[in-house]
Design a protein around this motif. Structure first.
Motif, short mmCIF file in Angstrom:
data_model
loop_
_atom_site.label_atom_id
_atom_site.label_comp_id
_atom_site.label_asym_id
_atom_site.label_seq_id
_atom_site.Cartn_x
_atom_site.Cartn_y
_atom_site.Cartn_z
N UNK A 188 78.89 13.72 76.14
CA UNK A 188 79.51 14.66 75.28
C UNK A 188 79.93 16.29 76.01
N UNK A 189 80.88 16.82 76.07
CA UNK A 189 80.79 17.80 75.90
C UNK A 189 81.08 18.84 74.51
N UNK A 190 80.54 19.88 74.36
CA UNK A 190 79.84 20.71 73.23
C UNK A 190 80.28 21.66 73.74
N UNK A 191 81.27 22.42 73.30
CA UNK A 191 81.57 23.60 73.01
C UNK A 191 82.43 24.20 72.27
N UNK A 192 83.83 25.54 73.03
CA UNK A 192 85.11 26.11 72.35
C UNK A 192 85.61 24.87 72.04
N UNK A 193 85.59 25.06 70.60
CA UNK A 193 87.03 23.94 70.43
C UNK A 193 88.97 23.64 70.84
N UNK A 194 88.51 25.15 71.27
CA UNK A 194 90.29 25.61 71.94
C UNK A 194 90.25 25.10 73.64
N UNK A 195 88.85 24.98 74.45
CA UNK A 195 88.90 24.21 75.09
C UNK A 195 89.38 23.36 75.53
N UNK A 196 89.77 22.72 76.63
CA UNK A 196 90.58 21.42 77.03
C UNK A 196 89.33 21.02 77.30
N UNK A 197 89.15 19.51 76.87
CA UNK A 197 87.90 18.66 77.29
C UNK A 197 86.92 18.71 76.43
N UNK A 198 86.53 19.89 75.73
CA UNK A 198 85.98 19.90 74.32
C UNK A 198 85.74 18.60 73.78
N UNK A 199 84.41 17.85 73.68
CA UNK A 199 85.06 16.66 72.50
C UNK A 199 83.90 17.15 71.21
N UNK A 200 83.01 18.20 71.03
CA UNK A 200 82.24 18.66 69.51
C UNK A 200 82.03 19.70 69.90
N UNK A 201 82.90 20.33 69.06
CA UNK A 201 82.77 21.69 68.34
C UNK A 201 81.62 22.52 67.48
N UNK A 202 81.54 23.50 66.76
CA UNK A 202 80.26 23.46 66.02
C UNK A 202 80.43 23.21 65.19
N UNK A 203 78.97 23.51 64.65
CA UNK A 203 79.17 23.43 62.52
C UNK A 203 79.76 23.92 62.21
N UNK A 204 80.70 24.57 61.18
CA UNK A 204 81.81 25.29 60.67
C UNK A 204 80.60 26.63 60.37
N UNK A 205 79.23 26.49 59.41
CA UNK A 205 78.86 28.05 58.84
C UNK A 205 77.32 27.73 59.46
N UNK A 206 76.35 29.03 59.67
CA UNK A 206 74.97 29.23 59.78
C UNK A 206 74.80 28.24 58.54
N UNK A 207 74.65 28.23 57.84
CA UNK A 207 74.05 27.24 56.31
C UNK A 207 74.35 26.12 56.84
#
Length: 508
Positions: free
Chosen positions: A327-346
């Protein structure tokens, strides 16, 4: 820096700027509250500023909305459907930039961001057809020269309080149907996704203005808990639809019930997938991956518990761990990313605390379990071998953490599925008809969504969406959910000259 300097040239295309007004009141953008900053969860940098409304702004907006309701409810339902059709077309024309905004501000990957906006468009299409089908019934009367029938009329105003994880789709589930049913809509978007609230409202406002309709038919507010509390308390709002945590939902329900209002609740999920010994394992593994890590585990329908038959347990786990590693984790706007970030620091802190609780109970983490070192809110999708009796399994950790457990019989698996307080979504993978029909029957899953050979997430708008128990019991989108947005009257008409009474009563 301007939006173009940040690579956000699409801002102007959807009516956004570096500084934005966070409420649409009586056809005007105005707010007199404090300023807040929208942050990108990918790097925790500022996207834009938003001025939030005050309670005085709220009161002005509701007064105007209450007056607009008197006009909107008299517009014929098919004409209301035409307005919703135009809203759908306006959204369709801005599908890609709106999808980018969802990914940028919420954090879900771009295909999911675009899919979320498409979901509102689909709801508009659904509601247009519904606008010609808001049918009542003719009921046989036991009295001669009498006719009984049902009529359905608008409630007036529907309040919609949405959450960050689906910052505009859930609005669509409610607003599209509420509007064709003849109700005005008051929307409070999530406080951490104000730009999405503003961008969608601008498109709706343009359609109302173009059709010479009061802008107050659709009133929206960015803002925090004080606006949500005002909506819950407001006797001018007969129905409040709330999406969020069970804890806050209980408070909303209590406030609304105390004034004899109606509540539509979409709360927590603690969803399970059952993999039987005859399952198509490759199909199951692909489905589990999407259900567990999609939207970084921040869907109410995310799979959080996996029950695998003991005879195939090792095979399923080996394949699942292998695909997790890819699974590729990274920038949600980048092609190929499957998992973006959690929404907040909390959210990251909650993930960290959840992993600590798991480790303290000495359960085995098969993969993941760490925070990714970056400026953003990235964490590793995690698989944990655990006992179904562990306290953490009963709770909803809103992130990509999957608990895996063995079972021996279908009956045992159903008991495990039903053993948590929540009751939203559930899935089974099997080819046996007897297992399928037991699963969807009265002694099967106790959830509002009961799937076979598909994931727990990714529901279609044609079916009613919602769950039981601590999930709140609400139903949104398709089927006959429209009835929640209208009031039913049973009408009896005497067209004769006598006065026969029901149940054969003779009153002399």
């Amino acid at each position: 820096m301007g939006s173009e300097d940040k690579g956000l040239g699409f801002f102007k295309e959807i009516g956004l700027a570096s500084n934005n007004i966070g409420s649409y009141i009586n056809g005007q953008w105005k707010a007199n509250g404090s300023s807040t900053t929208s942050l990108s969860p990918s790097n925790n940098q500022a996207i834009a500023q938003v001025t939030e409304p005050t309670l005085q702004d709220y009161e002005e907006g509701l007064n105007a909305c209450n007056e607009a309701a008197k006009i909107w409810m008299t517009v014929p339902a098919p004409k209301r459907g035409e307005i919703v059709r135009q809203i759908g077309e306006a959204l369709r024309a801005k599908l890609e930039p709106l999808g980018k905004l969802v990914s940028l501000e919420m954090g879900k990957i771009l295909p999911e961001g675009i899919g979320e906006v498409q979901e509102i468009i689909d709801m508009c299409d659904y509601a247009v057809g519904l606008s010609r089908q808001l049918n009542g019934q003719i009921i046989p009367s036991e009295r001669p020269d009498h006719m009984m029938l049902e009529t359905w009329n608008p409630l007036g105003i529907v309040g919609v309080i949405t959450a960050f994880n689906f910052p505009c789709a859930v609005l669509g589930w409610n607003a599209c149907i509420a509007l064709v049913c003849g109700n005005c809509v008051v929307w409070k978007g999530a406080p951490t996704t104000p730009l999405i609230t503003i961008a969608v409202t601008k498109l709706v406002a343009e359609v109302l203005e173009k059709n010479n309709l009061p802008g107050a038919i659709f009133t929206s507010f960015c803002g925090g808990a004080e606006i949500g509390q005002a909506i819950a308390k407001d006797t001018r709002i007969p129905l409040v639809s709330f999406t969020g945590s069970t804890k806050v939902g209980l408070t909303v329900q209590k406030i609304v019930n105390e004034r004899f209002g109606k509540c539509l609740l979409e709360l927590s999920g603690n969803n399970a997938i059952i993999v039987m010994d005859d399952a198509d394992i490759k199909l199951a593994v692909r489905s589990i991956l999407f259900a567990a890590v999609g939207t970084a585990g921040q869907r109410c329908t995310t799979c959080r518990r996996l029950f695998v038959h003991e005879s195939i347990y090792k095979d399923v786990l080996d394949q699942l761990v292998e695909v997790y590693k890819q699974v590729k984790i990274g920038d949600p706007l980048e092609k190929g990313t499957l998992v973006g970030p959690l929404h907040t620091r909390s959210s990251v802190e909650n993930f960290k605390n959840g992993i600590s609780a798991i480790k303290s109970q000495a359960w085995k983490i098969l993969t993941g379990g760490s925070i990714v070192d970056s400026e953003g809110n990235f964490v590793q999708p995690t698989i944990v071998e655990i006992s179904p009796d562990a306290p953490v399994v009963k709770e909803e950790l809103f992130g990509p953490v999957l608990y895996v457990m063995k079972f021996q019989t279908l009956e045992e698996a159903i008991i495990l599925n039903n053993s948590v307080p929540q009751g939203l979504s559930s899935s089974i993978f099997t080819r046996r008809p007897e297992a399928i029909f037991k699963w969807i029957g009265p002694r099967g899953s106790d959830c509002g969504i009961v799937n076979v050979n598909i994931p727990t997430n990714g529901a279609e708008i044609g079916g009613a969406f919602g769950g039981e128990k601590a999930t709140g019991g609400g139903r949104e989108a398709g089927s006959d959910s429209w009835k929640q947005y209208m009031r039913r009257s049973t009408c009896t008409i005497n067209y004769g000259s006598e006065l026969p009474l029901a149940q054969g009563i003779n009153f002399g």
